[in-house]
Motif scaffolding. Sequence first.
Motif, PDB file in Angstrom:
ATOM      1  N   VAL A  39     -71.615  12.407   7.165  1.00  0.00           N
ATOM      2  CA  VAL A  39     -70.944  13.704   7.193  1.00  0.00           C
ATOM      3  C   VAL A  39     -71.617  14.661   8.165  1.00  0.00           C
ATOM      4  CG1 VAL A  39     -70.386  15.743   5.802  1.00  0.00           C
ATOM      5  CG2 VAL A  39     -70.066  13.462   4.843  1.00  0.00           C
ATOM      6  N   ASP A  40     -72.956  14.775   8.089  1.00  0.00           N
ATOM      7  CA  ASP A  40     -73.634  15.800   8.895  1.00  0.00           C
ATOM      8  C   ASP A  40     -74.375  15.248  10.117  1.00  0.00           C
ATOM      9  OD1 ASP A  40     -75.961  14.666   7.819  1.00  0.00           O
ATOM     10  OD2 ASP A  40     -76.255  16.264   6.361  1.00  0.00           O
ATOM     11  N   GLY A  41     -74.436  13.929  10.294  1.00  0.00           N
ATOM     12  CA  GLY A  41     -75.057  13.347  11.473  1.00  0.00           C
ATOM     13  C   GLY A  41     -76.579  13.392  11.499  1.00  0.00           C
ATOM     14  N   ARG A  42     -77.204  13.766  10.391  1.00  0.00           N
ATOM     15  CA  ARG A  42     -78.667  13.845  10.356  1.00  0.00           C
ATOM     16  C   ARG A  42     -79.282  12.457  10.247  1.00  0.00           C
ATOM     17  NH1 ARG A  42     -79.998  18.779   6.164  1.00  0.00           N
ATOM     18  NH2 ARG A  42     -78.880  20.401   7.310  1.00  0.00           N
ATOM     19  N   PRO A  43     -80.441  12.251  10.888  1.00  0.00           N
ATOM     20  CA  PRO A  43     -81.135  10.964  10.771  1.00  0.00           C
ATOM     21  C   PRO A  43     -81.652  10.746   9.349  1.00  0.00           C
ATOM     22  CG  PRO A  43     -81.978  12.233  12.631  1.00  0.00           C
ATOM     23  CD  PRO A  43     -81.088  13.142  11.836  1.00  0.00           C
ATOM     24  N   LEU A  53     -93.272  17.332  12.054  1.00  0.00           N
ATOM     25  CA  LEU A  53     -91.925  17.904  12.045  1.00  0.00           C
ATOM     26  C   LEU A  53     -91.930  19.323  11.498  1.00  0.00           C
ATOM     27  CD1 LEU A  53     -89.714  14.911  10.900  1.00  0.00           C
ATOM     28  CD2 LEU A  53     -89.799  15.959  13.163  1.00  0.00           C
ATOM     29  N   GLY A  54     -92.902  19.629  10.662  1.00  0.00           N
ATOM     30  CA  GLY A  54     -92.992  20.980  10.103  1.00  0.00           C
ATOM     31  C   GLY A  54     -91.728  21.377   9.365  1.00  0.00           C
ATOM     32  N   ARG A  55     -91.215  22.551   9.698  1.00  0.00           N
ATOM     33  CA  ARG A  55     -90.008  23.046   9.014  1.00  0.00           C
ATOM     34  C   ARG A  55     -88.760  22.249   9.347  1.00  0.00           C
ATOM     35  NH1 ARG A  55     -90.460  29.618   9.158  1.00  0.00           N
ATOM     36  NH2 ARG A  55     -92.413  29.717   8.014  1.00  0.00           N
ATOM     37  N   ASP A  56     -88.797  21.496  10.434  1.00  0.00           N
ATOM     38  CA  ASP A  56     -87.637  20.677  10.802  1.00  0.00           C
ATOM     39  C   ASP A  56     -87.464  19.458   9.897  1.00  0.00           C
ATOM     40  OD1 ASP A  56     -86.828  22.299  12.900  1.00  0.00           O
ATOM     41  OD2 ASP A  56     -88.078  21.246  14.368  1.00  0.00           O
ATOM     42  N   ALA A  57     -88.455  19.173   9.056  1.00  0.00           N
ATOM     43  CA  ALA A  57     -88.377  18.000   8.182  1.00  0.00           C
ATOM     44  C   ALA A  57     -87.173  18.078   7.244  1.00  0.00           C
ATOM     45  CB  ALA A  57     -89.660  17.850   7.377  1.00  0.00           C
ATOM     46  N   HIS A  58     -86.761  19.277   6.880  1.00  0.00           N
ATOM     47  CA  HIS A  58     -85.615  19.397   5.968  1.00  0.00           C
ATOM     48  C   HIS A  58     -84.302  19.058   6.664  1.00  0.00           C
ATOM     49  CE1 HIS A  58     -85.098  23.249   8.024  1.00  0.00           C
ATOM     50  NE2 HIS A  58     -83.863  23.235   7.569  1.00  0.00           N
ATOM     51  N   ARG A  59     -84.337  18.855   7.977  1.00  0.00           N
ATOM     52  CA  ARG A  59     -83.124  18.525   8.720  1.00  0.00           C
ATOM     53  C   ARG A  59     -82.881  17.021   8.789  1.00  0.00           C
ATOM     54  NH1 ARG A  59     -84.140  21.467  14.074  1.00  0.00           N
ATOM     55  NH2 ARG A  59     -82.144  20.551  14.637  1.00  0.00           N
ATOM     56  N   LEU A  60     -83.653  16.257   8.023  1.00  0.00           N
ATOM     57  CA  LEU A  60     -83.469  14.816   7.921  1.00  0.00           C
ATOM     58  C   LEU A  60     -83.243  14.460   6.457  1.00  0.00           C
ATOM     59  CD1 LEU A  60     -86.131  15.259  10.086  1.00  0.00           C
ATOM     60  CD2 LEU A  60     -85.494  12.912  10.465  1.00  0.00           C
ATOM     61  N   TRP A  70     -90.267  12.589  19.585  1.00  0.00           N
ATOM     62  CA  TRP A  70     -89.015  11.916  19.868  1.00  0.00           C
ATOM     63  C   TRP A  70     -87.996  12.219  18.760  1.00  0.00           C
ATOM     64  CZ3 TRP A  70     -86.050   8.285  17.374  1.00  0.00           C
ATOM     65  CH2 TRP A  70     -85.065   7.654  18.135  1.00  0.00           C
ATOM     66  N   VAL A  71     -88.443  12.176  17.516  1.00  0.00           N
ATOM     67  CA  VAL A  71     -87.543  12.459  16.387  1.00  0.00           C
ATOM     68  C   VAL A  71     -87.052  13.899  16.463  1.00  0.00           C
ATOM     69  CG1 VAL A  71     -87.372  12.632  13.868  1.00  0.00           C
ATOM     70  CG2 VAL A  71     -88.630  10.732  14.901  1.00  0.00           C
ATOM     71  N   ARG A  72     -87.962  14.829  16.700  1.00  0.00           N
ATOM     72  CA  ARG A  72     -87.591  16.248  16.778  1.00  0.00           C
ATOM     73  C   ARG A  72     -86.567  16.481  17.893  1.00  0.00           C
ATOM     74  NH1 ARG A  72     -90.875  21.189  15.498  1.00  0.00           N
ATOM     75  NH2 ARG A  72     -92.248  19.618  14.675  1.00  0.00           N
ATOM     76  N   ALA A  73     -86.732  15.799  19.022  1.00  0.00           N
ATOM     77  CA  ALA A  73     -85.817  15.966  20.155  1.00  0.00           C
ATOM     78  C   ALA A  73     -84.406  15.479  19.827  1.00  0.00           C
ATOM     79  CB  ALA A  73     -86.353  15.219  21.370  1.00  0.00           C
ATOM     80  N   VAL A 123     -92.998   1.534   7.433  1.00  0.00           N
ATOM     81  CA  VAL A 123     -92.483   2.894   7.415  1.00  0.00           C
ATOM     82  C   VAL A 123     -93.405   3.789   8.236  1.00  0.00           C
ATOM     83  CG1 VAL A 123     -91.232   2.748   5.236  1.00  0.00           C
ATOM     84  CG2 VAL A 123     -93.657   3.300   5.199  1.00  0.00           C
ATOM     85  N   PRO A 124     -92.928   4.896   8.740  1.00  0.00           N
ATOM     86  CA  PRO A 124     -91.566   5.379   8.606  1.00  0.00           C
ATOM     87  C   PRO A 124     -90.602   4.605   9.507  1.00  0.00           C
ATOM     88  CG  PRO A 124     -92.793   6.862  10.017  1.00  0.00           C
ATOM     89  CD  PRO A 124     -93.757   5.820   9.522  1.00  0.00           C
ATOM     90  N   THR A 125     -89.447   4.326   8.978  1.00  0.00           N
ATOM     91  CA  THR A 125     -88.350   3.762   9.747  1.00  0.00           C
ATOM     92  C   THR A 125     -87.264   4.816   9.764  1.00  0.00           C
ATOM     93  OG1 THR A 125     -88.897   1.478   9.141  1.00  0.00           O
ATOM     94  CG2 THR A 125     -86.643   1.917   9.863  1.00  0.00           C
ATOM     95  N   VAL A 126     -86.883   5.229  10.950  1.00  0.00           N
ATOM     96  CA  VAL A 126     -85.882   6.277  11.111  1.00  0.00           C
ATOM     97  C   VAL A 126     -84.575   5.622  11.523  1.00  0.00           C
ATOM     98  CG1 VAL A 126     -85.241   8.366  12.373  1.00  0.00           C
ATOM     99  CG2 VAL A 126     -87.627   7.976  11.741  1.00  0.00           C
TER     100      VAL A 126
END
Length: 144
Positions: free
Chosen positions: A64-68, A86-93, A135-138, A118-121
Amino acid sequence: MTRPWTLPLLFLLCGSAVAGAVLRERPGRAAAVLLLFVFLAVAHSSLVFPRSVSAEEARRLGAVDGRPIVFWRPGCRYCLRLRARLGRDAHRLHWVDIWRDPEGAAEVRAVNDGDETVPTVLLAGRPYVNPDPRWVRARLSPPE
């Protein structure tokens, strides 16, 4: 259910034992040792990670939202490194704890030749094993 808490509990027990042994001679040092072990226990627990969901729910939400999706487990220093960078961006996964979700663990084993590496993204249906946090953040979508 107890496996995720084994390492943090060991940190707390060892820290308490060491601090207790040092307490009579140097109370200040005993407090510092205990604080260090408490920090290690928290860092290696699931408390520092965003709320985990099941692999099935993560796939549904990701569609639905395209998040990893990040498959992780408590006590993994590479998972902790990814989470910290990832800091605060961690909630975007979407985070899946493979020790709590057998389906997620099976998915990780399927893409890692039977290993639970792990981690496996999972990004757009493609797995990336232990990717660089930059790379993940980008690849995250812009903030909402």
